[in-house]
Design a protein around this motif. Structure first.
Motif, PDB file in Angstrom:
ATOM      1  N   MET A  38       0.836  -1.113  -0.022  1.00 27.85           N
ATOM      2  CA  MET A  38       0.231   0.050  -0.025  1.00 27.85           C
ATOM      3  C   MET A  38       0.817   1.094   0.110  1.00 27.85           C
ATOM      4  SD  MET A  38      -2.925   1.128   2.834  1.00 27.85           S
ATOM      5  CE  MET A  38      -1.602   1.590   4.067  1.00 27.85           C
ATOM      6  N   ALA A  39       0.562   2.212  -0.851  1.00 30.00           N
ATOM      7  CA  ALA A  39       1.217   3.311  -0.966  1.00 30.00           C
ATOM      8  C   ALA A  39       0.445   4.532   0.029  1.00 30.00           C
ATOM      9  CB  ALA A  39       1.301   3.832  -2.433  1.00 30.00           C
ATOM     10  N   LEU A  40       1.111   5.570   0.461  1.00 28.16           N
ATOM     11  CA  LEU A  40       0.780   6.663   1.309  1.00 28.16           C
ATOM     12  C   LEU A  40       0.319   7.490   0.328  1.00 28.16           C
ATOM     13  CD1 LEU A  40       0.387   7.837   4.279  1.00 28.16           C
ATOM     14  CD2 LEU A  40       2.496   8.955   3.850  1.00 28.16           C
ATOM     15  N   THR A  41      -0.980   8.159   0.286  1.00 32.18           N
ATOM     16  CA  THR A  41      -1.268   8.907  -0.791  1.00 32.18           C
ATOM     17  C   THR A  41      -1.514  10.434  -0.615  1.00 32.18           C
ATOM     18  OG1 THR A  41      -3.671   8.343  -0.512  1.00 32.18           O
ATOM     19  CG2 THR A  41      -2.545   7.028  -1.908  1.00 32.18           C
ATOM     20  N   GLY A  42      -1.310  10.621   0.802  1.00 36.77           N
ATOM     21  CA  GLY A  42      -1.573  11.946   1.310  1.00 36.77           C
ATOM     22  C   GLY A  42      -1.547  12.045   2.757  1.00 36.77           C
ATOM     23  N   ARG A  43      -1.900  13.211   3.344  1.00 34.43           N
ATOM     24  CA  ARG A  43      -2.145  13.169   4.830  1.00 34.43           C
ATOM     25  C   ARG A  43      -3.099  12.234   5.287  1.00 34.43           C
ATOM     26  NH1 ARG A  43      -0.625  18.434   3.192  1.00 34.43           N
ATOM     27  NH2 ARG A  43       1.027  19.409   4.581  1.00 34.43           N
ATOM     28  N   VAL A  44      -4.044  11.713   4.481  1.00 30.03           N
ATOM     29  CA  VAL A  44      -5.282  10.802   4.811  1.00 30.03           C
ATOM     30  C   VAL A  44      -5.194   9.982   3.666  1.00 30.03           C
ATOM     31  CG1 VAL A  44      -7.637  10.429   5.295  1.00 30.03           C
ATOM     32  CG2 VAL A  44      -6.444  12.536   6.063  1.00 30.03           C
ATOM     33  N   THR A  45      -4.824   8.544   4.085  1.00 32.95           N
ATOM     34  CA  THR A  45      -4.834   7.393   2.928  1.00 32.95           C
ATOM     35  C   THR A  45      -5.977   6.606   3.631  1.00 32.95           C
ATOM     36  OG1 THR A  45      -2.660   7.649   2.516  1.00 32.95           O
ATOM     37  CG2 THR A  45      -3.543   5.632   2.085  1.00 32.95           C
ATOM     38  N   ASP A  46      -7.128   6.433   2.756  1.00 28.44           N
ATOM     39  CA  ASP A  46      -8.205   5.916   3.473  1.00 28.44           C
ATOM     40  C   ASP A  46      -8.318   4.505   2.413  1.00 28.44           C
ATOM     41  OD1 ASP A  46     -10.600   4.842   4.283  1.00 28.44           O
ATOM     42  OD2 ASP A  46     -11.825   6.201   3.340  1.00 28.44           O
ATOM     43  N   ALA A  47      -7.741   3.481   2.677  1.00 32.63           N
ATOM     44  CA  ALA A  47      -7.508   2.226   1.941  1.00 32.63           C
ATOM     45  C   ALA A  47      -8.862   1.316   2.299  1.00 32.63           C
ATOM     46  CB  ALA A  47      -6.094   1.460   1.987  1.00 32.63           C
ATOM     47  N   ALA A  48      -9.276   1.822   3.597  1.00 35.10           N
ATOM     48  CA  ALA A  48     -10.406   0.951   4.045  1.00 35.10           C
ATOM     49  C   ALA A  48     -11.627   1.358   3.404  1.00 35.10           C
ATOM     50  CB  ALA A  48     -10.428   0.823   5.300  1.00 35.10           C
ATOM     51  N   THR A  49     -11.615   2.537   2.942  1.00 42.65           N
ATOM     52  CA  THR A  49     -12.885   3.249   2.140  1.00 42.65           C
ATOM     53  C   THR A  49     -13.954   3.670   3.331  1.00 42.65           C
ATOM     54  OG1 THR A  49     -13.767   1.327   1.248  1.00 42.65           O
ATOM     55  CG2 THR A  49     -12.417   2.628  -0.156  1.00 42.65           C
ATOM     56  N   ILE A  50     -13.662   4.053   4.398  1.00 43.86           N
ATOM     57  CA  ILE A  50     -14.664   4.411   5.465  1.00 43.86           C
ATOM     58  C   ILE A  50     -14.682   5.749   5.566  1.00 43.86           C
ATOM     59  CG2 ILE A  50     -13.894   2.362   6.833  1.00 43.86           C
ATOM     60  CD1 ILE A  50     -12.277   4.559   8.710  1.00 43.86           C
ATOM     61  N   LEU A  51     -14.162   6.903   4.611  1.00 42.13           N
ATOM     62  CA  LEU A  51     -14.570   8.150   4.733  1.00 42.13           C
ATOM     63  C   LEU A  51     -15.177   8.675   3.249  1.00 42.13           C
ATOM     64  CD1 LEU A  51     -11.231   9.432   6.193  1.00 42.13           C
ATOM     65  CD2 LEU A  51     -13.343   9.125   7.490  1.00 42.13           C
ATOM     66  N   VAL A  94      -4.099   6.883   8.188  1.00 39.18           N
ATOM     67  CA  VAL A  94      -4.026   5.940   7.432  1.00 39.18           C
ATOM     68  C   VAL A  94      -5.203   4.677   7.902  1.00 39.18           C
ATOM     69  CG1 VAL A  94      -2.784   3.677   6.596  1.00 39.18           C
ATOM     70  CG2 VAL A  94      -1.624   6.164   6.558  1.00 39.18           C
ATOM     71  N   THR A  95      -6.037   4.197   6.754  1.00 29.86           N
ATOM     72  CA  THR A  95      -7.005   3.219   7.231  1.00 29.86           C
ATOM     73  C   THR A  95      -6.686   2.271   6.315  1.00 29.86           C
ATOM     74  OG1 THR A  95      -8.757   3.652   5.685  1.00 29.86           O
ATOM     75  CG2 THR A  95      -8.786   4.958   7.783  1.00 29.86           C
ATOM     76  N   VAL A  96      -6.952   0.852   6.869  1.00 33.07           N
ATOM     77  CA  VAL A  96      -6.346  -0.278   6.021  1.00 33.07           C
ATOM     78  C   VAL A  96      -7.382  -1.139   6.247  1.00 33.07           C
ATOM     79  CG1 VAL A  96      -3.689  -0.164   6.455  1.00 33.07           C
ATOM     80  CG2 VAL A  96      -5.412  -1.542   8.061  1.00 33.07           C
ATOM     81  N   PRO A  97      -7.774  -1.880   4.839  1.00 34.33           N
ATOM     82  CA  PRO A  97      -8.648  -3.048   4.960  1.00 34.33           C
ATOM     83  C   PRO A  97      -8.591  -4.279   5.981  1.00 34.33           C
ATOM     84  CG  PRO A  97      -7.776  -2.931   2.874  1.00 34.33           C
ATOM     85  CD  PRO A  97      -7.119  -2.085   3.657  1.00 34.33           C
ATOM     86  N   ASP A  98      -7.356  -4.605   6.078  1.00 31.67           N
ATOM     87  CA  ASP A  98      -6.837  -5.695   6.912  1.00 31.67           C
ATOM     88  C   ASP A  98      -5.525  -5.345   7.398  1.00 31.67           C
ATOM     89  OD1 ASP A  98      -5.378  -7.536   5.488  1.00 31.67           O
ATOM     90  OD2 ASP A  98      -7.243  -7.557   4.314  1.00 31.67           O
ATOM     91  N   LEU A  99      -4.896  -6.243   8.568  1.00 33.02           N
ATOM     92  CA  LEU A  99      -3.544  -6.057   9.148  1.00 33.02           C
ATOM     93  C   LEU A  99      -2.744  -7.194   8.280  1.00 33.02           C
ATOM     94  CD1 LEU A  99      -4.223  -4.976  12.737  1.00 33.02           C
ATOM     95  CD2 LEU A  99      -3.325  -3.377  10.891  1.00 33.02           C
ATOM     96  N   HIS A 100      -3.109  -7.985   8.006  1.00 29.06           N
ATOM     97  CA  HIS A 100      -2.541  -9.274   7.071  1.00 29.06           C
ATOM     98  C   HIS A 100      -1.783  -9.974   8.150  1.00 29.06           C
ATOM     99  CE1 HIS A 100      -3.243  -7.522   3.274  1.00 29.06           C
ATOM    100  NE2 HIS A 100      -2.786  -6.420   3.484  1.00 29.06           N
ATOM    101  N   GLY A 101      -2.458 -10.216   9.436  1.00 29.30           N
ATOM    102  CA  GLY A 101      -1.854 -11.018  10.559  1.00 29.30           C
ATOM    103  C   GLY A 101      -0.769 -10.449  11.535  1.00 29.30           C
TER     104      GLY A 101
END
Length: 135
Positions: free
Chosen positions: A1-14, A40-47
């Motif tokens: 996953m790449a950091l896309t800015g001050r807020v990176t919402d990979a979990a799409t909660i915003l 940063v939001t993530v869809p999962d922590l991959h264990g």
């Protein structure tokens, strides 16, 4: 996953407006205090533990000023119901673990209601107040 800015919402909660509002607040914080904070939001922590995931991500992305190691990363993994505030060693005196936990405690009630933007805003404001930028 790449950091896309001050807020990176990979979990799409915003939604876009919420992400934009949080990004603008983080930009004001950085302009006033010089410390860089990212969300940063993530869809999962991959264990991986939330602590390790947050610390490794913050280091990999270089959050904060390199010469000061003063970055702050708020990591949210909503599926696993995990939150972490990771700090660089240069800001630990202003934001020790107990104050980072207070920021998490400010977020948690809103997250339980699925008000992620409100929770993140409360967390950012709690951190800002602890590090010299009350608004």
């Amino acid at each position: 996953m790449a950091l896309t800015g001050r807020v990176t919402d990979a979990a799409t909660i915003l939604n876009d407006a919420e992400e934009d509002g949080l990004s603008k607040r983080l930009a004001r914080y950085e302009a006033r205090i010089q410390h860089q904070m990212a969300i940063v939001t993530v869809p999962d922590l991959h264990g991986v533990s939330v602590e390790d995931f947050a610390t490794c991500s913050g280091n990999r992305w270089g959050i904060g000023r390199a010469a000061h190691d003063d970055g702050i990363l708020i990591l949210v993994a909503p599926t696993e119901r995990q939150i972490r505030v990771a700090t660089g060693s240069g800001i630990e005196n202003l934001l020790p673990d107990e104050k980072a936990k207070a920021a998490i405690d400010a977020m948690t009630p809103r997250f339980k209601r699925r008000d992620y933007a409100g929770g993140l805003s409360a967390g950012v404001e709690a951190i800002a107040a602890q590090t010299g930028d009350p608004q």
